[in-house]
Design an enzyme around this catalytic site. Sequence first.
Site, mmCIF file in Angstrom:
data_model
loop_
_atom_site.group_PDB
_atom_site.id
_atom_site.type_symbol
_atom_site.label_atom_id
_atom_site.label_comp_id
_atom_site.label_asym_id
_atom_site.label_seq_id
_atom_site.Cartn_x
_atom_site.Cartn_y
_atom_site.Cartn_z
ATOM 1 N N HIS A 1 0.822 -1.204 0.000
ATOM 2 C CA HIS A 1 0.000 0.000 0.000
ATOM 3 C C HIS A 1 0.858 1.257 0.000
ATOM 4 C CE1 HIS A 1 0.384 -0.604 4.462
ATOM 5 N NE2 HIS A 1 0.405 0.713 4.483
ATOM 6 N N ASP B 1 -0.223 -7.419 0.095
ATOM 7 C CA ASP B 1 0.263 -6.126 0.574
ATOM 8 C C ASP B 1 1.791 -6.155 0.648
ATOM 9 O OD1 ASP B 1 0.481 -3.572 1.480
ATOM 10 O OD2 ASP B 1 -0.715 -3.846 3.306
ATOM 11 N N GLY C 1 4.255 5.394 10.970
ATOM 12 C CA GLY C 1 5.442 5.204 10.145
ATOM 13 C C GLY C 1 5.880 3.768 10.023
ATOM 14 N N SER D 1 4.418 1.193 8.433
ATOM 15 C CA SER D 1 3.999 0.434 7.254
ATOM 16 C C SER D 1 5.178 -0.315 6.639
ATOM 17 C CB SER D 1 3.425 1.365 6.189
ATOM 18 O OG SER D 1 2.133 1.757 6.487
ATOM 19 N N SER E 1 0.994 -4.697 7.516
ATOM 20 C CA SER E 1 -0.027 -4.247 6.570
ATOM 21 C C SER E 1 -0.893 -3.155 7.194
ATOM 22 C CB SER E 1 -0.901 -5.427 6.138
ATOM 23 O OG SER E 1 -1.999 -4.989 5.371
#
Length: 310
Positions: free
Chosen positions: A156, A186, A264, A266, A281
């Site tokens: 993403h 993802d 932050g 991800s 994810s």
Amino acid sequence: MRNRRATRVRSAAVAGALVALAAGILAPSPANGRTSAGAFSAVELNTVREAVLEADVAGTAWNTGPATGKVLVSVDETVSDQEIGHIRRTAGELAGALEFERIPGWLAAAAELGEPAGEMAPFVKGGEYIYGFDATASLGFNAVYNGQDYFVTAGHCTNDVSHWYLDSSLTTYIGPTVGSSYPGNDYGVVRYDNSTIPRPGTVRCGQNEVDITGSVEPRVGMPFSIAGYNCRTTTVQAVNVSVNYGGVGAVHGLFRANACAAPGDSGAASFSGNLALGLLSGGTTSCTTSGITYWQPVNEALTAYGLTLT
């Protein structure tokens, strides 16, 4: 990843549902499906999972519970009673195979969870910040293919960012996004185009480094650590989980843990011992009960692109 927060369009009935939140498992409807004494086959449970996907209700995550033999649907605070009823109706005669659980906060891809607590010095190990235009994410794991170096992170993020940097001022270039899979999966891949940047096969765990020597598939009950500036430990609660964050389609094949996601994070690395496990994810926006996070198994990303961990 951090970027402009997305707005989810929800039913007007949501406001009323928020007033009536209930803790724990929501009672299934007795009108449809079998009695609690009935056992559902694997085919029936897969049919029910497909029904939850077809219902397309944002703020839901679902997996087959091995202990209950039913499909557990986790619903966040934005999901109304009417939407739960819609899921049950979509399952039809198999609605008795559904079990519902309220979770605090609202489900979101980690990109939407908030702002990083503060700027850190740039690094290129797993679990450390990387930057794109109006975006901050975390590097997952460094890898190699045919002599070329890459890293994996959340899809993403790579969907939205085409070029990555070591610093928030975007002055030290790392390289471009060369592969991205989201939704459905993802994960994404970034190529190192700057030969001066070191790219060790380690991840950051607080002030320590952990050497990653291989990878492993998640299993229920497996303890693992979350790489980053504040290294955290948790346990795999469920595998093969599907999540509908809203707006883009569901993500499948994730594993769930009882841990908070920090802003932050991800794409941040999770690992068990010295073995790579997954990439962050998303999760819930509430950490009042330790939080819930969902993870993309890293092996799927490595296999998709023919990568080998460094």
